[in-house]
Design a protein around this motif. Structure first.
Motif, PDB file in Angstrom:
ATOM      1  N   SER A 153      35.309  26.829  32.813  1.00  0.00           N
ATOM      2  CA  SER A 153      33.984  26.724  33.757  1.00  0.00           C
ATOM      3  C   SER A 153      34.635  26.995  35.112  1.00  0.00           C
ATOM      4  CB  SER A 153      33.497  25.946  33.697  1.00  0.00           C
ATOM      5  OG  SER A 153      33.057  26.330  32.005  1.00  0.00           O
ATOM      6  N   GLN A 154      35.346  25.555  35.779  1.00  0.00           N
ATOM      7  CA  GLN A 154      35.536  25.969  37.152  1.00  0.00           C
ATOM      8  C   GLN A 154      36.609  26.418  37.809  1.00  0.00           C
ATOM      9  OE1 GLN A 154      36.332  21.666  38.204  1.00  0.00           O
ATOM     10  NE2 GLN A 154      34.791  20.725  39.046  1.00  0.00           N
ATOM     11  N   ASN A 155      37.405  26.930  36.952  1.00  0.00           N
ATOM     12  CA  ASN A 155      37.975  28.194  37.540  1.00  0.00           C
ATOM     13  C   ASN A 155      37.522  28.818  37.385  1.00  0.00           C
ATOM     14  OD1 ASN A 155      40.535  26.119  37.974  1.00  0.00           O
ATOM     15  ND2 ASN A 155      41.209  26.512  35.904  1.00  0.00           N
ATOM     16  N   LEU A 156      36.828  29.501  36.826  1.00  0.00           N
ATOM     17  CA  LEU A 156      36.195  30.505  36.642  1.00  0.00           C
ATOM     18  C   LEU A 156      35.588  31.014  37.807  1.00  0.00           C
ATOM     19  CD1 LEU A 156      34.934  33.907  35.221  1.00  0.00           C
ATOM     20  CD2 LEU A 156      33.855  32.392  34.084  1.00  0.00           C
ATOM     21  N   LEU A 157      34.157  29.955  38.138  1.00  0.00           N
ATOM     22  CA  LEU A 157      33.884  29.543  38.888  1.00  0.00           C
ATOM     23  C   LEU A 157      34.665  29.724  40.378  1.00  0.00           C
ATOM     24  CD1 LEU A 157      30.752  27.333  37.818  1.00  0.00           C
ATOM     25  CD2 LEU A 157      31.217  30.069  37.945  1.00  0.00           C
ATOM     26  N   ILE A 158      35.653  29.427  40.362  1.00  0.00           N
ATOM     27  CA  ILE A 158      36.227  29.396  42.062  1.00  0.00           C
ATOM     28  C   ILE A 158      37.274  30.455  41.832  1.00  0.00           C
ATOM     29  CG2 ILE A 158      38.266  29.222  43.338  1.00  0.00           C
ATOM     30  CD1 ILE A 158      37.980  25.932  41.629  1.00  0.00           C
ATOM     31  N   GLU A 159      37.166  31.495  40.922  1.00  0.00           N
ATOM     32  CA  GLU A 159      37.544  32.853  41.265  1.00  0.00           C
ATOM     33  C   GLU A 159      36.503  33.859  40.991  1.00  0.00           C
ATOM     34  OE1 GLU A 159      39.745  36.146  37.927  1.00  0.00           O
ATOM     35  OE2 GLU A 159      39.939  34.138  37.340  1.00  0.00           O
ATOM     36  N   LEU A 160      35.388  33.871  40.456  1.00  0.00           N
ATOM     37  CA  LEU A 160      34.565  34.769  41.064  1.00  0.00           C
ATOM     38  C   LEU A 160      33.806  34.344  42.870  1.00  0.00           C
ATOM     39  CD1 LEU A 160      32.023  34.008  37.818  1.00  0.00           C
ATOM     40  CD2 LEU A 160      33.948  35.629  38.777  1.00  0.00           C
ATOM     41  N   ASN A 161      34.256  33.122  43.274  1.00  0.00           N
ATOM     42  CA  ASN A 161      33.477  32.773  44.419  1.00  0.00           C
ATOM     43  C   ASN A 161      34.637  33.571  45.207  1.00  0.00           C
ATOM     44  OD1 ASN A 161      31.686  31.720  45.952  1.00  0.00           O
ATOM     45  ND2 ASN A 161      33.503  30.649  46.900  1.00  0.00           N
ATOM     46  N   SER A 162      35.673  33.061  44.643  1.00  0.00           N
ATOM     47  CA  SER A 162      36.648  33.727  45.694  1.00  0.00           C
ATOM     48  C   SER A 162      36.459  35.554  45.769  1.00  0.00           C
ATOM     49  CB  SER A 162      38.170  33.630  45.741  1.00  0.00           C
ATOM     50  OG  SER A 162      39.846  34.220  46.374  1.00  0.00           O
ATOM     51  N   ASN A 163      36.729  35.588  44.839  1.00  0.00           N
ATOM     52  CA  ASN A 163      36.198  37.423  44.689  1.00  0.00           C
ATOM     53  C   ASN A 163      34.720  38.121  45.887  1.00  0.00           C
ATOM     54  OD1 ASN A 163      38.277  37.438  42.947  1.00  0.00           O
ATOM     55  ND2 ASN A 163      37.322  38.072  40.878  1.00  0.00           N
ATOM     56  N   CYS A 164      33.730  37.534  45.561  1.00  0.00           N
ATOM     57  CA  CYS A 164      32.458  37.525  46.457  1.00  0.00           C
ATOM     58  C   CYS A 164      32.929  37.769  47.937  1.00  0.00           C
ATOM     59  CB  CYS A 164      31.809  36.386  45.657  1.00  0.00           C
ATOM     60  SG  CYS A 164      30.764  37.175  44.332  1.00  0.00           S
ATOM     61  N   GLN A 165      33.360  36.291  47.903  1.00  0.00           N
ATOM     62  CA  GLN A 165      34.276  36.401  49.397  1.00  0.00           C
ATOM     63  C   GLN A 165      34.934  37.474  49.523  1.00  0.00           C
ATOM     64  OE1 GLN A 165      32.508  34.001  51.374  1.00  0.00           O
ATOM     65  NE2 GLN A 165      31.611  33.432  49.759  1.00  0.00           N
ATOM     66  N   ASP A 166      35.759  38.191  49.088  1.00  0.00           N
ATOM     67  CA  ASP A 166      36.743  39.017  49.394  1.00  0.00           C
ATOM     68  C   ASP A 166      35.765  40.342  49.351  1.00  0.00           C
ATOM     69  OD1 ASP A 166      39.181  37.921  48.924  1.00  0.00           O
ATOM     70  OD2 ASP A 166      39.399  38.166  46.930  1.00  0.00           O
ATOM     71  N   ILE A 167      35.218  40.394  48.475  1.00  0.00           N
ATOM     72  CA  ILE A 167      33.916  41.911  48.483  1.00  0.00           C
ATOM     73  C   ILE A 167      32.986  41.252  49.886  1.00  0.00           C
ATOM     74  CG2 ILE A 167      31.785  42.983  47.789  1.00  0.00           C
ATOM     75  CD1 ILE A 167      33.103  42.233  45.187  1.00  0.00           C
ATOM     76  N   LYS A 168      32.836  40.286  50.359  1.00  0.00           N
ATOM     77  CA  LYS A 168      31.821  40.556  51.458  1.00  0.00           C
ATOM     78  C   LYS A 168      32.539  40.230  53.121  1.00  0.00           C
ATOM     79  CE  LYS A 168      28.813  36.856  53.906  1.00  0.00           C
ATOM     80  NZ  LYS A 168      28.322  35.737  53.865  1.00  0.00           N
ATOM     81  N   ALA A 169      33.818  39.750  53.057  1.00  0.00           N
ATOM     82  CA  ALA A 169      34.855  40.899  54.049  1.00  0.00           C
ATOM     83  C   ALA A 169      35.208  42.108  53.674  1.00  0.00           C
ATOM     84  CB  ALA A 169      36.578  39.314  53.921  1.00  0.00           C
ATOM     85  N   ALA A 170      34.697  43.053  53.078  1.00  0.00           N
ATOM     86  CA  ALA A 170      35.684  44.055  52.841  1.00  0.00           C
ATOM     87  C   ALA A 170      34.696  44.390  53.504  1.00  0.00           C
ATOM     88  CB  ALA A 170      36.079  44.343  51.916  1.00  0.00           C
ATOM     89  N   THR A 171      32.753  44.467  53.437  1.00  0.00           N
ATOM     90  CA  THR A 171      31.605  45.277  53.590  1.00  0.00           C
ATOM     91  C   THR A 171      31.378  44.611  55.548  1.00  0.00           C
ATOM     92  OG1 THR A 171      30.939  44.837  51.277  1.00  0.00           O
ATOM     93  CG2 THR A 171      29.277  44.971  52.871  1.00  0.00           C
ATOM     94  N   GLU A 172      32.032  43.647  55.651  1.00  0.00           N
ATOM     95  CA  GLU A 172      31.746  43.285  57.322  1.00  0.00           C
ATOM     96  C   GLU A 172      32.470  44.108  57.383  1.00  0.00           C
ATOM     97  OE1 GLU A 172      29.772  41.314  58.424  1.00  0.00           O
ATOM     98  OE2 GLU A 172      28.890  40.523  56.426  1.00  0.00           O
ATOM     99  N   LYS A 173      33.845  44.704  57.378  1.00  0.00           N
ATOM    100  CA  LYS A 173      35.109  45.277  58.024  1.00  0.00           C
ATOM    101  C   LYS A 173      34.503  47.046  57.867  1.00  0.00           C
ATOM    102  CE  LYS A 173      39.650  47.221  57.624  1.00  0.00           C
ATOM    103  NZ  LYS A 173      40.735  47.099  56.709  1.00  0.00           N
ATOM    104  N   LEU A 174      33.654  46.822  56.961  1.00  0.00           N
ATOM    105  CA  LEU A 174      33.444  48.194  56.568  1.00  0.00           C
ATOM    106  C   LEU A 174      32.034  48.728  57.770  1.00  0.00           C
ATOM    107  CD1 LEU A 174      33.677  49.534  53.354  1.00  0.00           C
ATOM    108  CD2 LEU A 174      35.226  50.535  55.048  1.00  0.00           C
TER     109      LEU A 174
END
Length: 163
Positions: free
Chosen positions: A59-80
């Motif tokens: 469960s922790q690994n899944l949540l860490i992966e999801l959080n990392s993906n969220c952060q990537d999307i947030k960074a891409a959105t901020e860049k745009l």
């Protein structure tokens, strides 16, 4: 009469010794069984603790992966957003950047939707075993002491052994 009394007295002494030996045998059997139960319970506890830990890590690994993906999307959105703000003065360039940004935002929204879909972390809960619960409620949980021979003749046969 005295011979009978001496014989009976000797039998009584022999039975007293047998009763003591029987007591020790029963105590040893009880403790041996209790030790087997303790070993089994320790083994099951270890297995269940390992299973709980594995589920937690999954469960922790899944949540860490999801959080990392969220952060990537947030960074891409901020860049745009920063790119669009930089083009505000030039309408033509803003239109081109905006058109490209819309395509990227569609992809980012899709990725965000994937994260939302995977955000269902399985929860787990320890459940008591009904058979063990019944055993704990039993007044004869480990066992009982049954009387096997109540007749003096039966005990004498046991003392004398086979033959």
């Amino acid at each position: 009469m005295t011979i009978d009394i001496d014989s009976l007295s000797h039998d009584i002494q022999a039975r007293m010794k047998f009763v003591d030996e029987e007591r020790l045998t029963n105590i040893n059997e009880l403790r041996k069984f209790r030790n087997e139960i303790n070993q089994y319970l320790d083994k099951r506890e270890k297995e269940l603790l390992e299973e709980i830990e594995q589920k937690k890590l999954k469960s922790q690994n899944l949540l860490i992966e999801l959080n990392s993906n969220c952060q990537d999307i947030k960074a891409a959105t901020e860049k745009l957003k920063a790119e669009l703000q930089a083009q505000e003065v030039n309408n033509n360039q803003l239109f081109i950047s905006g058109t490209r940004a819309i395509k990227e935002l569609v992809d980012l929204q899709s990725a965000l939707g994937d994260i939302r879909g995977k955000n269902r972390v399985p929860y787990f809960k320890f459940s008591r075993d009904p058979a063990t619960e019944q055993m704990l409620a039993s007044c004869t949980a480990i066992g009982r002491v049954d009387q096997e021979a109540s007749e003096l003749a039966d005990q004498q046969k046991q003392l004398q052994g086979p033959g």
